[in-house]
Design a protein around this motif. Structure first.
Motif, PDB file in Angstrom:
ATOM      1  N   LYS A   1       9.648  -5.005  -7.150  1.00 62.73           N
ATOM      2  CA  LYS A   1      10.894  -4.265  -6.970  1.00 62.73           C
ATOM      3  C   LYS A   1      10.578  -2.773  -7.009  1.00 62.73           C
ATOM      4  CE  LYS A   1      13.416  -7.992  -9.277  1.00 62.73           C
ATOM      5  NZ  LYS A   1      13.878  -8.608  -8.018  1.00 62.73           N
ATOM      6  N   GLN A   2      11.377  -1.984  -6.317  1.00 61.71           N
ATOM      7  CA  GLN A   2      11.046  -0.569  -6.147  1.00 61.71           C
ATOM      8  C   GLN A   2      11.422   0.309  -7.334  1.00 61.71           C
ATOM      9  OE1 GLN A   2      12.752   0.623  -2.374  1.00 61.71           O
ATOM     10  NE2 GLN A   2      10.894   0.019  -1.267  1.00 61.71           N
ATOM     11  N   HIS A   3      12.490  -0.013  -8.019  1.00 63.96           N
ATOM     12  CA  HIS A   3      12.960   0.902  -9.057  1.00 63.96           C
ATOM     13  C   HIS A   3      13.106   0.253 -10.434  1.00 63.96           C
ATOM     14  CE1 HIS A   3      13.672   3.738  -5.845  1.00 63.96           C
ATOM     15  NE2 HIS A   3      14.465   2.872  -5.228  1.00 63.96           N
TER      16      HIS A   3
ATOM     17  N   PRO B   1      11.491  -2.988 -13.251  1.00 61.69           N
ATOM     18  CA  PRO B   1      10.326  -3.845 -13.502  1.00 61.69           C
ATOM     19  C   PRO B   1      10.444  -5.197 -12.805  1.00 61.69           C
ATOM     20  CG  PRO B   1      11.093  -2.817 -15.531  1.00 61.69           C
ATOM     21  CD  PRO B   1      12.139  -2.537 -14.495  1.00 61.69           C
ATOM     22  N   THR B   2       9.295  -5.758 -12.475  1.00 60.85           N
ATOM     23  CA  THR B   2       9.233  -7.056 -11.802  1.00 60.85           C
ATOM     24  C   THR B   2       8.660  -8.094 -12.754  1.00 60.85           C
ATOM     25  OG1 THR B   2       8.859  -5.972  -9.671  1.00 60.85           O
ATOM     26  CG2 THR B   2       8.302  -8.312  -9.828  1.00 60.85           C
ATOM     27  N   PRO B   3       9.376  -9.184 -13.026  1.00 60.15           N
ATOM     28  CA  PRO B   3       8.824 -10.231 -13.900  1.00 60.15           C
ATOM     29  C   PRO B   3       7.841 -11.116 -13.128  1.00 60.15           C
ATOM     30  CG  PRO B   3      11.042 -10.817 -13.196  1.00 60.15           C
ATOM     31  CD  PRO B   3      10.771  -9.461 -12.624  1.00 60.15           C
ATOM     32  N   ILE B   4       6.695 -11.385 -13.723  1.00 62.51           N
ATOM     33  CA  ILE B   4       5.704 -12.254 -13.088  1.00 62.51           C
ATOM     34  C   ILE B   4       5.157 -13.239 -14.119  1.00 62.51           C
ATOM     35  CG2 ILE B   4       5.029 -10.489 -11.411  1.00 62.51           C
ATOM     36  CD1 ILE B   4       2.476 -10.062 -13.047  1.00 62.51           C
ATOM     37  N   ALA B   5       4.675 -14.358 -13.643  1.00 65.90           N
ATOM     38  CA  ALA B   5       4.006 -15.372 -14.464  1.00 65.90           C
ATOM     39  C   ALA B   5       3.310 -16.324 -13.503  1.00 65.90           C
ATOM     40  CB  ALA B   5       4.992 -16.121 -15.352  1.00 65.90           C
ATOM     41  N   LEU B   6       2.224 -16.936 -13.951  1.00 60.91           N
ATOM     42  CA  LEU B   6       1.538 -17.894 -13.083  1.00 60.91           C
ATOM     43  C   LEU B   6       0.745 -18.888 -13.923  1.00 60.91           C
ATOM     44  CD1 LEU B   6      -1.817 -17.327 -12.808  1.00 60.91           C
ATOM     45  CD2 LEU B   6      -0.981 -15.317 -11.613  1.00 60.91           C
TER      46      LEU B   6
ATOM     47  N   PRO C   1       0.735   5.889  -0.812  1.00 63.92           N
ATOM     48  CA  PRO C   1       0.434   6.640   0.415  1.00 63.92           C
ATOM     49  C   PRO C   1       1.679   7.027   1.198  1.00 63.92           C
ATOM     50  CG  PRO C   1      -0.959   4.688   0.229  1.00 63.92           C
ATOM     51  CD  PRO C   1       0.079   4.579  -0.826  1.00 63.92           C
ATOM     52  N   ASP C   2       2.751   6.250   1.049  1.00 67.47           N
ATOM     53  CA  ASP C   2       4.012   6.519   1.748  1.00 67.47           C
ATOM     54  C   ASP C   2       5.138   6.370   0.733  1.00 67.47           C
ATOM     55  OD1 ASP C   2       6.368   6.409   3.291  1.00 67.47           O
ATOM     56  OD2 ASP C   2       5.255   5.692   5.029  1.00 67.47           O
ATOM     57  N   SER C   3       5.962   7.401   0.612  1.00 67.87           N
ATOM     58  CA  SER C   3       7.029   7.375  -0.395  1.00 67.87           C
ATOM     59  C   SER C   3       8.067   6.290  -0.119  1.00 67.87           C
ATOM     60  CB  SER C   3       7.714   8.743  -0.461  1.00 67.87           C
ATOM     61  OG  SER C   3       8.281   9.075   0.800  1.00 67.87           O
ATOM     62  N   LYS C   4       8.137   5.799   1.117  1.00 62.64           N
ATOM     63  CA  LYS C   4       9.095   4.753   1.470  1.00 62.64           C
ATOM     64  C   LYS C   4       8.445   3.370   1.515  1.00 62.64           C
ATOM     65  CE  LYS C   4      11.920   7.928   4.234  1.00 62.64           C
ATOM     66  NZ  LYS C   4      12.522   8.198   5.573  1.00 62.64           N
ATOM     67  N   ALA C   5       7.254   3.263   0.969  1.00 66.51           N
ATOM     68  CA  ALA C   5       6.504   2.011   1.073  1.00 66.51           C
ATOM     69  C   ALA C   5       7.009   0.964   0.090  1.00 66.51           C
ATOM     70  CB  ALA C   5       5.023   2.277   0.832  1.00 66.51           C
ATOM     71  N   SER C   6       6.772  -0.276   0.443  1.00 66.09           N
ATOM     72  CA  SER C   6       6.992  -1.410  -0.452  1.00 66.09           C
ATOM     73  C   SER C   6       5.628  -1.945  -0.860  1.00 66.09           C
ATOM     74  CB  SER C   6       7.798  -2.503   0.254  1.00 66.09           C
ATOM     75  OG  SER C   6       9.051  -2.015   0.686  1.00 66.09           O
ATOM     76  N   CYS C   7       5.575  -2.675  -1.953  1.00 67.08           N
ATOM     77  CA  CYS C   7       4.268  -3.148  -2.406  1.00 67.08           C
ATOM     78  C   CYS C   7       4.377  -4.510  -3.073  1.00 67.08           C
ATOM     79  CB  CYS C   7       3.609  -2.145  -3.347  1.00 67.08           C
ATOM     80  SG  CYS C   7       4.616  -1.659  -4.758  1.00 67.08           S
ATOM     81  N   ALA C   8       3.239  -5.159  -3.144  1.00 65.65           N
ATOM     82  CA  ALA C   8       3.127  -6.458  -3.800  1.00 65.65           C
ATOM     83  C   ALA C   8       1.906  -6.437  -4.706  1.00 65.65           C
ATOM     84  CB  ALA C   8       3.001  -7.572  -2.769  1.00 65.65           C
TER      85      ALA C   8
ATOM     86  N   ALA D   1       1.038 -15.302 -19.038  1.00 60.01           N
ATOM     87  CA  ALA D   1       2.328 -15.367 -19.717  1.00 60.01           C
ATOM     88  C   ALA D   1       3.329 -14.454 -19.019  1.00 60.01           C
ATOM     89  CB  ALA D   1       2.158 -14.957 -21.179  1.00 60.01           C
ATOM     90  N   PRO D   2       4.628 -14.768 -19.107  1.00 55.06           N
ATOM     91  CA  PRO D   2       5.645 -13.919 -18.470  1.00 55.06           C
ATOM     92  C   PRO D   2       5.468 -12.452 -18.858  1.00 55.06           C
ATOM     93  CG  PRO D   2       6.642 -15.933 -19.284  1.00 55.06           C
ATOM     94  CD  PRO D   2       5.224 -15.939 -19.774  1.00 55.06           C
ATOM     95  N   THR D   3       5.377 -11.609 -17.839  1.00 61.93           N
ATOM     96  CA  THR D   3       5.089 -10.188 -18.035  1.00 61.93           C
ATOM     97  C   THR D   3       5.993  -9.359 -17.145  1.00 61.93           C
ATOM     98  OG1 THR D   3       2.762 -10.711 -18.469  1.00 61.93           O
ATOM     99  CG2 THR D   3       3.280  -8.422 -17.955  1.00 61.93           C
ATOM    100  N   LEU D   4       6.495  -8.261 -17.680  1.00 60.07           N
ATOM    101  CA  LEU D   4       7.281  -7.325 -16.883  1.00 60.07           C
ATOM    102  C   LEU D   4       6.353  -6.222 -16.369  1.00 60.07           C
ATOM    103  CD1 LEU D   4      10.677  -6.819 -18.775  1.00 60.07           C
ATOM    104  CD2 LEU D   4      10.328  -7.840 -16.514  1.00 60.07           C
ATOM    105  N   VAL D   5       6.243  -6.128 -15.054  1.00 59.81           N
ATOM    106  CA  VAL D   5       5.387  -5.109 -14.440  1.00 59.81           C
ATOM    107  C   VAL D   5       6.264  -3.935 -14.017  1.00 59.81           C
ATOM    108  CG1 VAL D   5       3.752  -4.610 -12.595  1.00 59.81           C
ATOM    109  CG2 VAL D   5       3.823  -6.894 -13.622  1.00 59.81           C
ATOM    110  N   PRO D   6       6.008  -2.741 -14.533  1.00 58.86           N
ATOM    111  CA  PRO D   6       6.851  -1.595 -14.186  1.00 58.86           C
ATOM    112  C   PRO D   6       6.744  -1.234 -12.713  1.00 58.86           C
ATOM    113  CG  PRO D   6       4.893  -0.886 -15.374  1.00 58.86           C
ATOM    114  CD  PRO D   6       4.900  -2.374 -15.430  1.00 58.86           C
ATOM    115  N   ALA D   7       7.793  -0.634 -12.199  1.00 55.88           N
ATOM    116  CA  ALA D   7       7.794  -0.197 -10.802  1.00 55.88           C
ATOM    117  C   ALA D   7       6.776   0.927 -10.607  1.00 55.88           C
ATOM    118  CB  ALA D   7       9.187   0.280 -10.405  1.00 55.88           C
ATOM    119  N   VAL D   8       6.123   0.926  -9.466  1.00 57.04           N
ATOM    120  CA  VAL D   8       5.140   1.960  -9.156  1.00 57.04           C
ATOM    121  C   VAL D   8       5.866   3.212  -8.677  1.00 57.04           C
ATOM    122  CG1 VAL D   8       3.122   2.556  -7.773  1.00 57.04           C
ATOM    123  CG2 VAL D   8       3.483   0.194  -8.502  1.00 57.04           C
ATOM    124  N   HIS D   9       5.478   4.358  -9.229  1.00 56.07           N
ATOM    125  CA  HIS D   9       6.113   5.609  -8.822  1.00 56.07           C
ATOM    126  C   HIS D   9       5.778   5.892  -7.359  1.00 56.07           C
ATOM    127  CE1 HIS D   9       7.577   9.698  -8.826  1.00 56.07           C
ATOM    128  NE2 HIS D   9       7.985   9.557 -10.086  1.00 56.07           N
ATOM    129  N   SER D  10       6.790   6.213  -6.582  1.00 58.00           N
ATOM    130  CA  SER D  10       6.599   6.416  -5.140  1.00 58.00           C
ATOM    131  C   SER D  10       5.630   7.555  -4.832  1.00 58.00           C
ATOM    132  CB  SER D  10       7.942   6.690  -4.464  1.00 58.00           C
ATOM    133  OG  SER D  10       8.558   7.848  -5.021  1.00 58.00           O
TER     134      SER D  10
END
Length: 249
Positions: A192-194, A196-201, A159-166, A146-155
């Motif tokens: 998204k870095q700062h 929440p990211t909406p996801i659903a599948l 492992p790297d404060s400038k990293a992006s993630c999936a 179901a549609p879910t808002l995933v909070p941003a991961v604290h930098s």
């Protein structure tokens, strides 16, 4: 000259030391010391003990099957004792309840306690993403999130404060008539870095009786090559992968 005096099956050498079998104990040398130990015996196994041993052997095989299905996630690194921990959790699920005559299998056992299992114990996904993913099997046999808002991961947790993630989900499915080979489907959501990211599948429809296990991974990268490929940060020390759903269609 060394004189030996036999006492039963033991021997008394020139140093007045016994060696060999004396009654129900055995005397032997080990690392320059005399060791007294009981005679080896063949214990009698009860019906329950034999059943538990059979369940454990089955759990070992299924642990290998599950790890093989999620190899794409685990290849980047796992905890050294992952296989033993997973086997132990599966053995709990395959253990035959009292009064139950048929052995439980991957398709009949209740494996709900696997949800939350961390493949990398020292960097748990739960610490990075403290969120519950509401997976469920629909009436038509498809798996839905179901549609879910995933909070941003604290930098600071990366492992790297400038990293992006999936956030990557691998849905592994086993059909009862196809043996241990699993089919897998991969879903990836760039986070998204700062905010929440909406996801659903939603997956395709699975046949009745299919066992489903879903694992989630936080995949991190800090830069790209000249060809645009991502330089991933996941390694043996950081590779959060967790079982987030299991069920039977």
């Amino acid at each position: 000259m060394q004189y030996l005096i036999r006492i039963g099956m033991a021997r008394l050498n020139a140093k007045q030391q016994l060696q060999g079998l004396v009654g129900s104990v055995y005397i032997r040398n080990m690392n320059g010391m005399k060791v007294l130990q009981t005679r080896p015996v063949k214990p009698k196994q009860t019906k329950g003990t034999r059943a538990s041993a059979a369940d454990f052997k089955y759990a070992v095989a299924q642990s290998q099957t599950i790890r093989k299905a999620f190899q794409s996630l685990l290849a980047l690194g796992t905890h050294p004792y992952t296989s033993q921990r997973l086997t132990g959790e599966l053995h709990k699920g395959f253990h035959i309840p009292q009064g139950y005559t048929n052995h439980l299998t991957l398709f009949t056992a209740d494996l709900a306690h696997l949800i939350g299992f961390e493949f990398h114990k020292t960097c748990p996904l739960e610490l990075l993403l403290p969120v519950i993913f509401p997976f469920e099997v629909s009436d038509d046999g498809s798996l839905c999130l179901a549609p879910t808002l995933v909070p941003a991961v604290h930098s600071k947790l990366l492992p790297d404060s400038k990293a992006s993630c999936a956030l990557v989900f691998v849905v592994a499915s086993w059909h009862p008539d196809r043996g241990p080979q699993a089919d897998t489907v991969v879903f990836s959501f760039e986070m998204k870095q700062h905010i929440p990211t909406p996801i659903a599948l939603q997956t395709d429809v699975y046949p009745a009786g299919t066992r489903l296990i879903v694992a989630a991974q936080l995949l991190v990268w800090n830069s790209r090559t000249a060809l645009g490929d991502k330089n991933f940060c996941n390694n043996k020390q950081f590779n959060p992968v967790q079982v987030v759903f299991t069920g039977v269609v």
